[in-house]
Scaffold this motif. Structure first.
Motif, mmCIF file in Angstrom:
data_model
loop_
_atom_site.group_PDB
_atom_site.id
_atom_site.type_symbol
_atom_site.label_atom_id
_atom_site.label_comp_id
_atom_site.label_asym_id
_atom_site.label_seq_id
_atom_site.Cartn_x
_atom_site.Cartn_y
_atom_site.Cartn_z
ATOM 1 N N LEU A 164 -29.177 -1.383 11.403
ATOM 2 C CA LEU A 164 -30.762 -0.424 12.367
ATOM 3 C C LEU A 164 -31.470 -0.980 12.640
ATOM 4 O O LEU A 164 -31.964 -1.888 11.837
ATOM 5 C CB LEU A 164 -30.444 0.954 12.293
ATOM 6 C CG LEU A 164 -28.870 2.347 12.046
ATOM 7 C CD1 LEU A 164 -29.452 3.195 11.721
ATOM 8 C CD2 LEU A 164 -28.780 2.377 13.802
ATOM 9 N N ASN A 210 -35.627 -0.140 20.167
ATOM 10 C CA ASN A 210 -35.381 -0.890 19.041
ATOM 11 C C ASN A 210 -34.813 0.607 18.239
ATOM 12 O O ASN A 210 -34.619 1.729 17.451
ATOM 13 C CB ASN A 210 -36.407 -0.731 17.879
ATOM 14 C CG ASN A 210 -36.234 -1.135 16.695
ATOM 15 O OD1 ASN A 210 -35.426 -0.935 15.739
ATOM 16 N ND2 ASN A 210 -37.187 -1.849 15.851
ATOM 17 N N CYS A 211 -33.039 0.412 18.337
ATOM 18 C CA CYS A 211 -32.106 1.126 17.445
ATOM 19 C C CYS A 211 -32.887 2.421 16.130
ATOM 20 O O CYS A 211 -32.097 3.138 16.522
ATOM 21 C CB CYS A 211 -30.546 1.290 17.796
ATOM 22 S SG CYS A 211 -30.505 -0.397 16.863
ATOM 23 N N LEU A 260 -34.525 5.968 17.071
ATOM 24 C CA LEU A 260 -34.143 7.052 17.672
ATOM 25 C C LEU A 260 -32.776 7.037 16.465
ATOM 26 O O LEU A 260 -32.508 8.445 16.403
ATOM 27 C CB LEU A 260 -32.911 6.135 19.156
ATOM 28 C CG LEU A 260 -32.024 7.124 19.547
ATOM 29 C CD1 LEU A 260 -32.768 8.090 19.547
ATOM 30 C CD2 LEU A 260 -31.677 6.604 20.789
ATOM 31 N N GLY A 261 -32.853 6.014 16.246
ATOM 32 C CA GLY A 261 -31.186 6.233 15.067
ATOM 33 C C GLY A 261 -32.080 7.092 14.274
ATOM 34 O O GLY A 261 -31.370 8.139 13.322
ATOM 35 N N ILE A 265 -32.188 10.708 15.034
ATOM 36 C CA ILE A 265 -31.010 11.334 15.150
ATOM 37 C C ILE A 265 -30.363 11.634 13.485
ATOM 38 O O ILE A 265 -29.946 13.070 13.317
ATOM 39 C CB ILE A 265 -29.991 10.584 15.710
ATOM 40 C CG1 ILE A 265 -30.259 10.229 17.416
ATOM 41 C CG2 ILE A 265 -28.858 11.219 15.290
ATOM 42 C CD1 ILE A 265 -29.577 10.044 18.325
ATOM 43 N N LEU A 266 -30.417 11.061 12.876
ATOM 44 C CA LEU A 266 -29.743 10.849 11.562
ATOM 45 C C LEU A 266 -31.035 11.853 10.846
ATOM 46 O O LEU A 266 -29.742 12.811 10.118
ATOM 47 C CB LEU A 266 -30.461 9.645 10.589
ATOM 48 C CG LEU A 266 -29.421 9.295 9.551
ATOM 49 C CD1 LEU A 266 -28.367 9.157 10.114
ATOM 50 C CD2 LEU A 266 -30.120 8.463 8.492
ATOM 51 N N CYS A 325 -26.746 -4.318 16.735
ATOM 52 C CA CYS A 325 -25.748 -2.978 15.995
ATOM 53 C C CYS A 325 -25.108 -2.534 15.822
ATOM 54 O O CYS A 325 -23.650 -2.406 13.939
ATOM 55 C CB CYS A 325 -26.908 -2.209 15.716
ATOM 56 S SG CYS A 325 -28.405 -2.626 15.382
ATOM 57 N N LEU A 376 -26.037 5.855 19.884
ATOM 58 C CA LEU A 376 -27.101 4.366 19.668
ATOM 59 C C LEU A 376 -26.396 3.422 20.939
ATOM 60 O O LEU A 376 -27.716 2.459 21.294
ATOM 61 C CB LEU A 376 -27.217 3.999 18.628
ATOM 62 C CG LEU A 376 -28.399 4.920 17.424
ATOM 63 C CD1 LEU A 376 -28.008 3.925 16.159
ATOM 64 C CD2 LEU A 376 -29.218 4.537 17.644
ATOM 65 N N VAL A 383 -29.470 3.235 23.206
ATOM 66 C CA VAL A 383 -30.759 1.989 23.193
ATOM 67 C C VAL A 383 -29.787 0.263 23.087
ATOM 68 O O VAL A 383 -30.043 -0.488 22.342
ATOM 69 C CB VAL A 383 -31.568 2.197 21.688
ATOM 70 C CG1 VAL A 383 -32.710 2.823 22.772
ATOM 71 C CG2 VAL A 383 -30.542 2.284 20.933
#
Lengths: 199, 193
Positions: free
Chosen positions: A22, A112-113, A116-117, A120-121, B23, B101, B104
């Protein structure tokens, strides 16, 4: 004890960049110099902790009671985008020095993922502790988000150091830029695999 | 129209030329099928969001366009999540975090901003299809190489007896395989010039 396990697993064992993939875009994009890598890591840590705090509250105080968990993706990204905007405005007013240091990285962070990643995680995954596995509470969520961001910073700053050295050597034409960076990251990921199994 | 589709596959290939969406490219390509699934999921969102954004772009004030685009994209990602949960639950489990994801993923927002916002509906759909196919092909390629080296199989069919070198299915293998494939892509495009 649970907090120590959370921190070690998030920083080293499940390093967000090198084992969960990520936030690879800023990792490759702004890791040319150590100073920018440090600025970016600071901004990510700040936003990630705040964003996880807000999205955790959104999930457990709004989405779950109303039974609309499927709105998670839309809700979380809106909260993060609004938050980043707000942080930018507040920083500009309250602490111009900090804004100088982190400001240019803030707009990049919305997409920037990793942010958000992690949000959610943290609400979707049950974490395993010795004896039991359960969803994280609010304090644990913020701690793990900060630890993930610290892991991001660690990998990013180490990598920036290596890339500064790489600039000084003769790299074959086809390897220049992204390819050699990816291969270097692969070797770093191998080193981080050594942490597997400590917790 | 045809040119728009082929453009995304080779000349503006999102993975190897534009280096966007790293990613999911690294995270989901443990096998050719997983890579292809992720590529097709992104293609679905890309085509629909490109069409929707091209249809409404003229009515969105410039200042709020990025948040508006993100909400449109997030809505289609939610549709995709619900569809995948219902019809392909196994793939949804494997791809996991990388499905939400897509919101994004810089490719989707990038195409909305660079192409769909200023082009008619049909052209935007073709652009989404082309870029989506380019992304799917690169992900399938990376997945196929990793699966072949890592578990000695291709699309789940065993090819090499005795399996493969496990590291290529693990995290370091993702970085190394993608790095070397990019070298190869650079080498070929250099020799063509």
């Amino acid at each position: 004890m649970e907090y120590i396990i959370i921190i070690i697993s998030a920083v080293f064992v499940n390093n967000i960049l090198l084992s969960q993939f990520l936030g690879v875009c800023p990792f490759l994009g702004v890791s040319n110099r150590s100073s920018t890598a440090i600025g970016m890591s600071g901004a990510v840590m700040f936003v990630m902790a705040l964003a996880t705090l807000c999205t955790w509250l959104l999930h457990y105080c709004v989405l779950v009671p109303l039974g609309i968990e499927f709105m998670q993706t839309v809700g979380f990204i809106l909260v993060i985008a609004a938050l980043v905007q707000m942080v930018e405005i507040i920083l500009k007013k309250v602490s111009p020095a900090l804004y100088q240091a982190l400001g240019i990285f803030l707009p990049l962070i919305t997409t920037n993922c990793a942010v958000l990643g992690v949000a959610i995680l943290v609400v979707n995954k049950e974490f395993t502790f010795p004896g039991a596995s359960h969803y994280l509470n609010l304090a644990q969520s913020v701690v793990i988000a900060t630890a993930y961001a610290a892991g991001f910073g660690l990998a990013m700053i180490l990598f920036a150091g290596i890339r500064e050295q790489l600039d000084l050597v003769e790299v074959p034409a086809s390897f220049r830029g992204t390819p050699i960076a990816l291969i270097t990251a692969g070797i770093m990921a191998m080193a981080f695999m050594g942490f597997a199994g400590i917790v | 129209m045809i040119k728009q589709i082929t453009n995304g596959i080779i000349k503006e290939n999102p993975t190897f030329v534009l280096v966007l969406g790293m990613c999911p490219t690294l995270g989901t390509t443990t096998s050719a099928l997983n890579g292809m699934g992720m590529g097709l999921a992104t293609l679905f969102v890309l085509v629909l969001s490109n069409m929707a954004i091209s249809a409404v772009a003229a009515h969105i004030p410039g200042k709020v366009r990025i948040p508006a685009y993100i909400v449109i994209i997030a809505a289609f990602v939610t549709v995709l999540q619900l569809l995948m949960q219902a019809y392909t639950p196994a793939l949804y489990e494997t791809l996991g975090l990388f499905i939400p994801l897509i919101v994004v993923n810089c490719i989707v927002l990038g195409r909305a901003e660079a192409f769909a916002a200023r082009n008619p509906l049909a052209a935007s759909a073709c652009d989404g299809l082309g870029i989506g196919l380019g992304f799917t092909l690169s992900l399938t390629l990376v997945g196929a190489v990793r699966e072949l080296l890592g578990s000695g199989a291709l699309f789940g069919l065993p090819i090499v007896a005795g399996g493969g070198i496990t590291i290529f299915v693990l995290a370091p293998g993702a970085f190394i395989v993608l790095g070397f494939l990019m070298v190869l892509f650079n080498k070929i495009s250099r020799s063509r010039q």
